[in-house]
Design a protein around this motif. Structure first.
Motif, PDB file in Angstrom:
ATOM      1  N   LEU A  30       2.568  23.998  22.505  1.00  0.00           N
ATOM      2  CA  LEU A  30       2.985  22.903  20.961  1.00  0.00           C
ATOM      3  C   LEU A  30       1.502  22.069  20.500  1.00  0.00           C
ATOM      4  O   LEU A  30       1.412  22.194  19.467  1.00  0.00           O
ATOM      5  CB  LEU A  30       3.043  21.963  22.005  1.00  0.00           C
ATOM      6  N   ALA A  31       0.707  22.493  21.055  1.00  0.00           N
ATOM      7  CA  ALA A  31      -0.914  21.714  20.536  1.00  0.00           C
ATOM      8  C   ALA A  31      -1.243  22.945  19.565  1.00  0.00           C
ATOM      9  O   ALA A  31      -1.452  22.310  18.358  1.00  0.00           O
ATOM     10  CB  ALA A  31      -1.752  21.682  21.355  1.00  0.00           C
ATOM     11  N   ALA A  32      -0.461  23.824  19.718  1.00  0.00           N
ATOM     12  CA  ALA A  32      -0.742  24.977  18.469  1.00  0.00           C
ATOM     13  C   ALA A  32      -0.421  24.693  17.423  1.00  0.00           C
ATOM     14  O   ALA A  32      -0.660  24.908  16.108  1.00  0.00           O
ATOM     15  CB  ALA A  32      -1.069  26.488  19.344  1.00  0.00           C
ATOM     16  N   ILE A  33       0.998  24.988  17.334  1.00  0.00           N
ATOM     17  CA  ILE A  33       1.370  24.572  16.957  1.00  0.00           C
ATOM     18  C   ILE A  33       1.107  23.686  16.142  1.00  0.00           C
ATOM     19  O   ILE A  33       2.113  22.982  14.400  1.00  0.00           O
ATOM     20  CB  ILE A  33       3.822  24.516  17.757  1.00  0.00           C
ATOM     21  N   GLU A  34       1.405  21.989  16.482  1.00  0.00           N
ATOM     22  CA  GLU A  34       0.923  20.970  16.000  1.00  0.00           C
ATOM     23  C   GLU A  34       0.020  21.304  14.924  1.00  0.00           C
ATOM     24  O   GLU A  34      -0.564  20.766  13.796  1.00  0.00           O
ATOM     25  CB  GLU A  34       0.756  19.904  16.514  1.00  0.00           C
ATOM     26  N   ALA A  35      -1.787  22.026  15.797  1.00  0.00           N
ATOM     27  CA  ALA A  35      -2.560  22.242  14.759  1.00  0.00           C
ATOM     28  C   ALA A  35      -2.021  23.446  13.184  1.00  0.00           C
ATOM     29  O   ALA A  35      -2.953  22.893  12.363  1.00  0.00           O
ATOM     30  CB  ALA A  35      -3.325  23.145  15.312  1.00  0.00           C
ATOM     31  N   MET A  36      -1.550  23.449  13.448  1.00  0.00           N
ATOM     32  CA  MET A  36      -1.187  24.712  11.952  1.00  0.00           C
ATOM     33  C   MET A  36       0.324  23.618  11.255  1.00  0.00           C
ATOM     34  O   MET A  36      -0.291  23.428  10.517  1.00  0.00           O
ATOM     35  CB  MET A  36       0.211  25.684  12.279  1.00  0.00           C
ATOM     36  N   ARG A  37       0.612  22.977  11.457  1.00  0.00           N
ATOM     37  CA  ARG A  37       1.327  21.527  10.789  1.00  0.00           C
ATOM     38  C   ARG A  37       0.868  20.988  10.605  1.00  0.00           C
ATOM     39  O   ARG A  37       0.340  20.966   9.564  1.00  0.00           O
ATOM     40  CB  ARG A  37       2.732  21.186  11.865  1.00  0.00           C
ATOM     41  N   PHE A  95       6.334  15.602  18.006  1.00  0.00           N
ATOM     42  CA  PHE A  95       5.097  15.128  17.027  1.00  0.00           C
ATOM     43  C   PHE A  95       6.146  14.313  16.214  1.00  0.00           C
ATOM     44  O   PHE A  95       5.816  13.906  14.547  1.00  0.00           O
ATOM     45  CB  PHE A  95       5.200  16.248  16.460  1.00  0.00           C
ATOM     46  N   GLY A  96       7.291  13.277  16.021  1.00  0.00           N
ATOM     47  CA  GLY A  96       8.045  13.001  15.041  1.00  0.00           C
ATOM     48  C   GLY A  96       8.583  13.419  13.939  1.00  0.00           C
ATOM     49  O   GLY A  96       8.650  12.623  13.372  1.00  0.00           O
TER      50      GLY A  96
END
Lengths: 395, 395
Positions: free
Chosen positions: A221-228, A281-282
């Motif tokens: 999830l952290a990697a995904i949020e970094a990409m987003r 991440f809302g």
């Protein structure tokens, strides 16, 4: 009377009937067999003596069947017991079967190998040949498997179309999860990378590969949020069996079902990740799951895949007629571009119950992108014009 | 300086960029406009004065964009307020915009209509034209809408491929639910029937149509179970907004989200039905939900649809140049076979916020099959060779 018997096994693909028709037409062409019979629903039909005559079908039907997705004979996931092997030999004798062709994956190769050993043990003259079939592309001893080129073509397009769709309204759905088929090897997920090259390289999705599992749900999830955060949006490709490095399924620990071979099927990791990411991440997160259509969509079939599936069936009939047994038809690649392959064989004992995962050379150092070597390997299998040139107005 | 301004709105389709390029090339060909500007993300970009020059793109880019799915300008679901209209006119004046082309659905037609009235009220010379775009095919005043032919081609194939897949192993997954897009009209669900004719007529799925809602979840489940008992399997096509006759959503009563126009989005009725049916009848039930890919899959695009989308954009530019305003481009069908259509117009006031449901003549007396009249209407829109001939070995 000399009979060739053919059956289909496991999950159907868009090209498994091309292999069936290759067997039928190949068998008739050898002139070794008086009769070509098919098992209804694989081993289950064989045990119940439900066989159909395939040798007298009109050419127009054979031609249409060759271009029909799904398994026309019906498939099965029956796990063969030792008692079954005796019963099978009884049925084979009754129909004067001297060649047994099994179109399927590594479970089918195992069944075929055991049948060969049993026939040898009781002194029954039988040629046993397996024809590879799996969208998972995870059989050892062959460059690739019929079925893979077509699903790879589908997924490469689905990942790109999903990404372009996201670009049209990134604020509305900034997170998309594309869940793809595939058991424990990441070949299908890897094919999602093929849609991104040249100007589109920067749009590549977050690829989850079983070969490089995330440490935990949280690190993923952290990697995904970094990409987003960096792009404003993210597309994430998730194999349906994805687990973390500790072996925990991302869709929960209890399998939703277990098949006859003991393969567990877990609840959707894509749905689980979409819900978790959306809450944490809302933002709105959406699951795209093409499901069974990805392996069946005849409108997106790879012509290379369709042709090789037919050739694999044809080769199996001729190898059987020549007296070979206990082998699986395999493909040997002679050149990438223009792509050329030839049929060869691999001993069934080497194939049965083995899984070929993505080689290290195909996975980037970041553990989640695919190398140029993978692109060279996979792109020809999708067939010509697999990816239409797209354009963009924005960076 | 005379400027034509164009924007894209709502959910993207596989052919919405063809309309955009039609507008650009049409506008340049009229010689009435010195400049063609595009709004980034529709009305939102217009309000923020984020415009891009589309008139100087190289021909190779225009050609690739025409064949790129999704909205290259970006779309929006912004609901225009009265204050917005003032702001919009200020931006239009600043850029000497004399033609405003809005590519979208009935919400976009409403926005365009209100902008036209506002321009007339303040005495600003402006041609306002809407270009239809919706996979839902639910706009009034036109034979059909660009975007529908392509999703209909996709769904017709998906329903047939899902059915053939089910035939391969009916014991494994005897119940399949195919959830399709579409708001309150059943055009997309109806297209699932197009894959079944001739020998395959008996394989037709259970079609759920918003126009003939089931009495309740229980009556629908009973009908599905009757089909499964008779055949051994059943495929059920479920629109994502399906409600029962009492107006209750089959996926639960609380919308999962509500968009800016107040359209509620409910949890998946297909998932709900699959779970209920699986539990009640003790069989495996599977949900197939092609999702956004169904409206974006360029590999399955209808060439007729692609061509008409372009022509609609081209016609809009020319109508604007000729001084027309407050109309939407529409299609008038001249012949079914060979299929011929012409562009015409319909007043925006007739289109705005209206929904065209399936006519009674297209729905069979059983309330869940489609008539020959529907087939005559819909099949040409899928384009030539939309449905490859398949064959079967079993009844």
């Amino acid at each position: 009377m000399t009979t060739l018997l053919v059956g289909q096994s496991g999950g159907a693909t868009a090209v498994i009937n091309a292999s069936l028709i290759g067997v039928v037409e190949g068998a008739l062409a050898t002139a070794r067999y008086d009769r070509v019979l098919g098992m209804r629903h694989g081993i289950e039909g064989l045990l119940a003596d439900q066989l159909v005559d395939l040798g007298r079908l009109p050419a127009v039907t054979l031609d249409a069947l060759r271009r029909t997705p799904s398994a026309a004979l019906g498939t099965s996931r029956h796990k063969v017991s030792d008692d079954d092997l005796d019963r099978i030999l009884t049925v084979l004798r009754a129909h004067a079967v001297r060649a047994f062709i099994h179109i399927g994956g590594n479970d089918s190769a195992d069944t075929a190998h055991r049948l060969h050993l049993h026939a040898v043990a009781v002194g029954y003259d039988l040629a046993v040949i397996a024809v590879p079939k799996t969208v998972d592309n995870d059989l050892v001893g062959t460059d690739h498997c019929p079925g893979y080129g077509s699903i790879a073509r589908f997924i490469a397009n689905a990942a790109r179309d999903t990404t372009y769709d996201t670009l049209a309204a990134p604020k509305l759905y900034p997170l998309k999860f594309l869940e793809v088929m595939g058991r424990d090897a990441g070949w299908v997920a890897a094919s999602a990378a093929l849609g991104f090259s040249g100007d589109d390289s920067a749009l590549s999705p977050q690829l989850c590969l079983p070969e490089r599992p995330p440490e935990s749900v949280d690190t993923l999830l952290a990697a995904i949020e970094a990409m987003r955060s960096a792009r404003g949006w993210a597309v994430v490709v998730v194999p349906e069996t994805l687990r973390d490095a500790g072996g925990r399924h991302l869709g929960g620990e209890t399998p939703a079902s277990v098949d006859a071979f003991g393969h567990p099927y877990f609840a959707s990791p894509g749905a689980a990740l979409a819900q978790l990411a959306g809450e944490r991440f809302g933002v709105r997160a959406r699951l795209e799951k093409p499901g069974g259509f990805a392996r069946m969509a005849f409108g997106l079939v790879s012509p290379i895949d369709l042709d090789e599936a037919y050739r694999a069936g044809w080769a199996a009939a001729w190898r059987a007629a020549a007296g070979e047994s206990d082998v699986m038809i395999a493909f040997n690649r002679l050149a990438d571009e223009p792509y050329v392959s030839e049929e060869t064989v691999v001993p069934l004992a080497e194939v049965a119950n083995q899984v070929r995962v993505l080689p290290d050379a195909f996975i980037g150092s970041d553990g989640q992108s695919m190398t140029a070597a993978f692109r060279r390997y996979a792109l020809p299998l999708l067939g010509p014009d697999a990816l239409q040139p797209y354009a963009r107005l924005m960076a």
